[in-house]
Design an enzyme around this catalytic site. Structure first.
Site, PDB file in Angstrom:
ATOM      1  N   GLU A  89      47.322 -44.045  -6.459  1.00 36.22           N
ATOM      2  CA  GLU A  89      47.553 -45.037  -7.302  1.00 36.22           C
ATOM      3  C   GLU A  89      46.290 -45.519  -8.198  1.00 36.22           C
ATOM      4  OE1 GLU A  89      49.739 -49.225  -7.659  1.00 36.22           O
ATOM      5  OE2 GLU A  89      49.127 -48.551  -5.939  1.00 36.22           O
ATOM      6  N   ASP A 203      35.271 -51.143   6.909  1.00 36.53           N
ATOM      7  CA  ASP A 203      34.056 -51.199   6.087  1.00 36.53           C
ATOM      8  C   ASP A 203      34.084 -51.940   4.935  1.00 36.53           C
ATOM      9  OD1 ASP A 203      31.614 -50.157   5.226  1.00 36.53           O
ATOM     10  OD2 ASP A 203      32.576 -48.428   4.369  1.00 36.53           O
TER      11      ASP A 203
END
Length: 295
Positions: A89, A203
């Site tokens: 998306e 991360d």
């Protein structure tokens, strides 16, 4: 690749919007289709499919918690010219500012989500540390095999894995000697601490967080189940998260005794990972962090 994308997305229209993104590992472009705008992240390396399959699963797992927004992953595709791409998306994003506090709150809720499932039958509660598939931090794969003890998982699947990569590629006597000493005392950093598996981004530095007009967004995960404090390590290494982020986070999950030293310990993983990715410019940070932890 264009024809494969059109077929996969069931679209006649596939037009570049001129919007691009990415970092030192992968690049991406936004495309207009018959139905919407999608973002296609590409990497031409031989192991790109492994990296993108892990990212797909990480985004899907985070999205399923309904705690913090991520771009919805659509499909991972092999590129006939080599490598692979991840179709997701498209979200119109800008730098994180207005929603820093909300991100801190949402991240804490992400970290608490798995524990909220513990006593619910067939809820999908995860009782171990690891992940059901390989994920990557940068282009280096995580060793995500399940373990029921966090200290063992972090020592073996994260730190030792990185040191073995260093030994194979570079070799560093001082680093190995410090690691041999550090791993002996590693359990002392977790004394009297009950660690429960939390779903992590893995991360979460400032480059992997942004905001739309309505809410914060995180992306490019290296997801696994681990200690919630782990996600705050790289967040504190390169700036980008302000006090309101941390205040909101710790309002829901207060700091436990020994947090500061564990924070350094988790940052050590990221310094090692950067050393393995980008070279000896990160050696000094690894050595000084281990020396500090051994004092």
């Amino acid at each position: 690749m264009e024809n494969i994308l059109k077929l996969t997305l069931n679209t006649v229209t596939l037009e570049k919007t001129g919007i691009s993104g990415g970092g030192c590992i992968s690049k991406g472009l936004a495309y207009k289709t018959d139905h919407s705008i999608v973002f296609v992240k590409e990497n031409f390396a031989s192991k790109a499919r492994l990296m993108f399959d892990g990212e797909f699963e990480g985004l899907s797992a985070i999205a399923a918690t309904n705690t913090v927004a991520v771009p919805k992953p659509i499909k991972v595709l092999d590129n006939p010219d080599g490598g692979a791409c991840l179709v997701m998306e498209f979200l119109e994003m800008k730098g994180l500012r207005r929603f820093s506090q909300q991100l801190g709150d949402s991240l804490a809720k992400l970290h608490l989500h798995n524990e909220s499932l513990r006593n619910i039958k067939d809820s999908g509660y995860v009782k171990e540390f690891g992940f059901h598939t390989t994920t990557c931090c940068g282009y280096i794969p995580h060793e995500n095999s399940w373990k029921d003890d966090w200290v063992s998982f972090f020592a073996q699947n994260r730190l030792d894995y990185q040191f073995k990569l260093l030994e194979k590629e570079k070799g560093d006597r001082e680093a190995n000697e410090l690691w041999s000493r550090l791993q002996i005392v590693l359990p002392t950093f977790f004394k009297d601490l009950e660690i429960k598996p939390s779903l992590l981004h893995g991360d979460l530095w400032s480059g992997n967080a942004a905001e739309t007009k309505t809410n914060p967004v995180i992306f490019d995960p290296a997801t696994f189940y681990g200690h919630h404090e782990y996600d705050l390590a790289i967040a504190g290494m390169f700036g980008g998260f302000n006090r309101s982020f941390y205040d909101a986070y710790h309002k829901l999950i207060p700091r436990a005794p020994g947090f500061e030293n564990r924070h350094k310990l988790y940052q050590l993983f990221h310094y090692l990972n950067h050393w393995n990715h980008f070279g000896s410019g990160y050696r000094g940070s690894c050595i000084s962090t281990m020396k500090s932890l051994l004092k």
